[in-house]
Design a protein around this motif. Structure first.
Motif, short mmCIF file in Angstrom:
data_model
loop_
_atom_site.label_atom_id
_atom_site.label_comp_id
_atom_site.label_asym_id
_atom_site.label_seq_id
_atom_site.Cartn_x
_atom_site.Cartn_y
_atom_site.Cartn_z
N ALA A 255 60.26 12.42 46.67
CA ALA A 255 59.24 13.08 45.84
C ALA A 255 59.85 14.25 45.06
CB ALA A 255 58.10 13.57 46.72
N TYR A 256 60.68 15.04 45.70
CA TYR A 256 61.28 16.19 45.03
C TYR A 256 62.32 15.76 43.99
CZ TYR A 256 59.19 19.82 48.00
OH TYR A 256 58.32 20.69 48.61
N SER A 257 63.08 14.73 44.30
CA SER A 257 64.06 14.26 43.33
C SER A 257 63.37 13.76 42.06
CB SER A 257 64.90 13.13 43.93
OG SER A 257 65.69 13.58 45.00
N TYR A 258 62.25 13.05 42.25
CA TYR A 258 61.51 12.56 41.08
C TYR A 258 60.93 13.72 40.28
CZ TYR A 258 58.39 10.02 38.06
OH TYR A 258 57.77 9.52 36.95
N ARG A 259 60.36 14.70 40.95
CA ARG A 259 59.82 15.88 40.25
C ARG A 259 60.92 16.59 39.49
NH1 ARG A 259 56.48 19.71 44.15
NH2 ARG A 259 55.85 20.64 42.15
N ALA A 260 62.11 16.62 40.06
CA ALA A 260 63.22 17.33 39.43
C ALA A 260 63.87 16.55 38.30
CB ALA A 260 64.28 17.66 40.49
N GLY A 261 63.63 15.24 38.25
CA GLY A 261 64.31 14.42 37.27
C GLY A 261 65.76 14.19 37.63
N ILE A 262 66.03 14.09 38.94
CA ILE A 262 67.39 13.88 39.43
C ILE A 262 67.48 12.49 40.05
CG2 ILE A 262 69.12 14.64 41.09
CD1 ILE A 262 68.01 17.47 40.81
N LYS A 263 68.42 11.69 39.57
CA LYS A 263 68.63 10.35 40.12
C LYS A 263 69.06 10.46 41.57
CE LYS A 263 72.06 7.94 38.46
NZ LYS A 263 72.85 7.09 37.54
N SER A 264 68.44 9.68 42.45
CA SER A 264 68.72 9.86 43.88
C SER A 264 68.62 8.55 44.65
CB SER A 264 67.75 10.89 44.48
OG SER A 264 66.43 10.40 44.42
N ALA A 265 69.21 8.58 45.84
CA ALA A 265 69.16 7.43 46.74
C ALA A 265 69.18 7.91 48.18
CB ALA A 265 70.34 6.49 46.49
N VAL A 266 68.55 7.13 49.05
CA VAL A 266 68.56 7.39 50.49
C VAL A 266 69.29 6.22 51.15
CG1 VAL A 266 67.18 7.70 52.58
CG2 VAL A 266 66.39 8.64 50.39
N VAL A 267 70.35 6.52 51.90
CA VAL A 267 71.16 5.50 52.55
C VAL A 267 71.30 5.87 54.02
CG1 VAL A 267 73.32 4.21 52.50
CG2 VAL A 267 72.47 5.27 50.39
N CYS A 268 70.72 5.05 54.90
CA CYS A 268 70.73 5.38 56.33
C CYS A 268 71.19 4.18 57.16
CB CYS A 268 69.33 5.79 56.79
SG CYS A 268 68.78 7.38 56.16
N VAL A 269 71.91 4.46 58.23
CA VAL A 269 72.26 3.44 59.19
C VAL A 269 71.18 3.39 60.26
CG1 VAL A 269 73.60 4.96 60.72
CG2 VAL A 269 74.17 2.52 60.58
N THR A 270 70.94 2.22 60.83
CA THR A 270 69.95 2.07 61.90
C THR A 270 70.66 2.15 63.25
OG1 THR A 270 70.14 -0.35 61.91
CG2 THR A 270 68.50 0.63 60.43
N LEU A 271 70.11 2.96 64.16
CA LEU A 271 70.73 3.15 65.47
C LEU A 271 70.15 2.24 66.55
CD1 LEU A 271 71.07 7.05 65.56
CD2 LEU A 271 72.71 5.34 64.75
N LEU A 272 69.02 1.60 66.24
CA LEU A 272 68.38 0.68 67.18
C LEU A 272 67.36 -0.14 66.42
CD1 LEU A 272 65.70 2.50 69.40
CD2 LEU A 272 66.50 3.34 67.20
N ASP A 273 66.88 -1.21 67.04
CA ASP A 273 65.79 -2.01 66.48
C ASP A 273 64.52 -1.62 67.23
OD1 ASP A 273 63.96 -3.85 65.57
OD2 ASP A 273 65.13 -5.62 66.11
N ARG A 274 63.59 -0.94 66.54
CA ARG A 274 62.38 -0.45 67.18
C ARG A 274 61.47 -1.58 67.66
NH1 ARG A 274 59.94 4.01 66.58
NH2 ARG A 274 58.83 3.13 68.36
N LEU A 275 61.66 -2.78 67.19
CA LEU A 275 60.88 -3.91 67.70
C LEU A 275 61.33 -4.32 69.10
CD1 LEU A 275 60.63 -6.16 64.50
CD2 LEU A 275 58.88 -4.65 65.46
#
Length: 323
Positions: free
Chosen positions: A269-289
């Motif tokens: 939300a903040y990146s969009y308000r700022a007009g800054i190109k952004s990405a979120v990249v996360c590794v998964t530590l477990l399968d919650r299912l």
């Protein structure tokens, strides 16, 4: 805009939904903050990183920054900075090592490796919100241009093999809504959580079948709580059953949600308000299912946590013409 509320009911200002938003357009020229009051301030003290536009020559220190990488823990972001020293073949001054530029504060860490800033954001939206405001203003005072933001971190997966990497295409809240609520002066403002789809595709294209793990694009649920807010059964409090949990998680999976964490909604939300190109990249530590608790050996998790870092480093090297 919603109808006016009563004195007992806050007014909700709903901004445009993600579907109504124009294609992502980044700021052109020197970065500008979206707050006219900053322009007339005699001094802007960036309190939580112990910097300021009068106490420091921010332009001289940071003008060449093109990439800002945020991550949760101070230790992880120092390791990322050390990794970038090697990845960029960056030469540190003779006899000197990496320096935490925010060392005058004990809240966050800030390391600079050439055009890359490595910043810790703590855990959860409130902590990320604070550092985002101050780093954004730092870049404005430094007159930076064409900056890209990344959040690199860990998450709980949904229907994925632990160790998989998720590039977020859309962040949603605990009610599966693609916007972040901020209460300002008795009013609820809703800001769309929009991320650059083009950047997400560029990052995924850099992944390889030879990596030994999958890298996918999917939706991310961002919560305000690690336990009940993520439908866990192992917190100090729990009012739902195993069946309730599984029904909710399976519903999320059907909605395209592939991981859960605690910062992506604010970051998007903040990146969009700022007009800054952004990405979120996360590794998964477990399968919650398959469970709630993380039991993976520490050394294995250390390796997994490098996976988002290596992907983002590969992107940065490519943009700098090194690959």
């Amino acid at each position: 805009m919603a109808d006016k509320g009563t004195s007992q009911q806050p007014l909700t200002l709903r901004l445009k939904s993600v579907e109504e938003l124009p294609p992502y357009v980044s700021q052109e020229g020197p970065l500008q903050v979206r707050n006219q009051h900053v322009f007339s301030m005699v001094e802007d003290v960036l309190y939580h990183i112990a910097l300021g536009n009068k106490s420091h020559d921010l332009k001289d220190m940071f003008h060449d920054v093109k990439f800002v990488c945020f991550g949760g823990s101070p230790g992880r972001m120092r390791k990322f900075a050390e990794y970038m020293v090697e990845a960029l073949k960056h030469k540190l001054p003779a006899g000197q090592g990496l320096v935490d530029i925010a060392g005058g504060s004990d809240r966050y860490v800030l390391y600079k490796v050439g055009p890359v800033l490595s910043v810790s954001h703590g855990m959860g939206i409130p902590s990320l919100s604070i550092i985002f405001h101050e780093v954004y203003k730092l870049l404005y005072h430094a007159q930076c241009t064409d900056v890209t933001f990344f959040r690199i971190g860990t998450s709980g997966g949904l229907g994925l093999e632990p160790g998989s990497v998720v590039i977020t295409e859309e962040a949603v809240d605990g009610l599966l809504r693609p916007y972040m609520e901020v209460i300002v002066m008795g009013q609820i403002k809703e800001h769309p959580s929009y991320l650059s789809k083009e950047l997400a595709k560029e990052l995924q294209a850099l992944a390889s079948d030879k990596d030994g793990y999958q890298t996918i694009i999917g939706k991310t649920m961002c919560t305000n709580d690690f336990y009940e807010g993520q439908a866990r059964l192992d917190g100090a409090f729990c009012d739902h059953s195993e069946a309730d949990k599984m029904k909710f998680l399976q519903r999320m999976h059907k909605e395209g949600i592939r991981n859960i964490e605690m910062e992506s909604l604010c970051f998007a939300a903040y990146s969009y308000r700022a007009g800054i190109k952004s990405a979120v990249v996360c590794v998964t530590l477990l399968d919650r299912l398959k469970g709630d608790q993380i039991s993976t050996p520490h050394d294995v998790m250390e390796d997994w946590q490098m996976r988002p870092q290596r992907l983002v480093a590969k992107y940065i090297r490519q943009k700098l013409g090194m690959d």
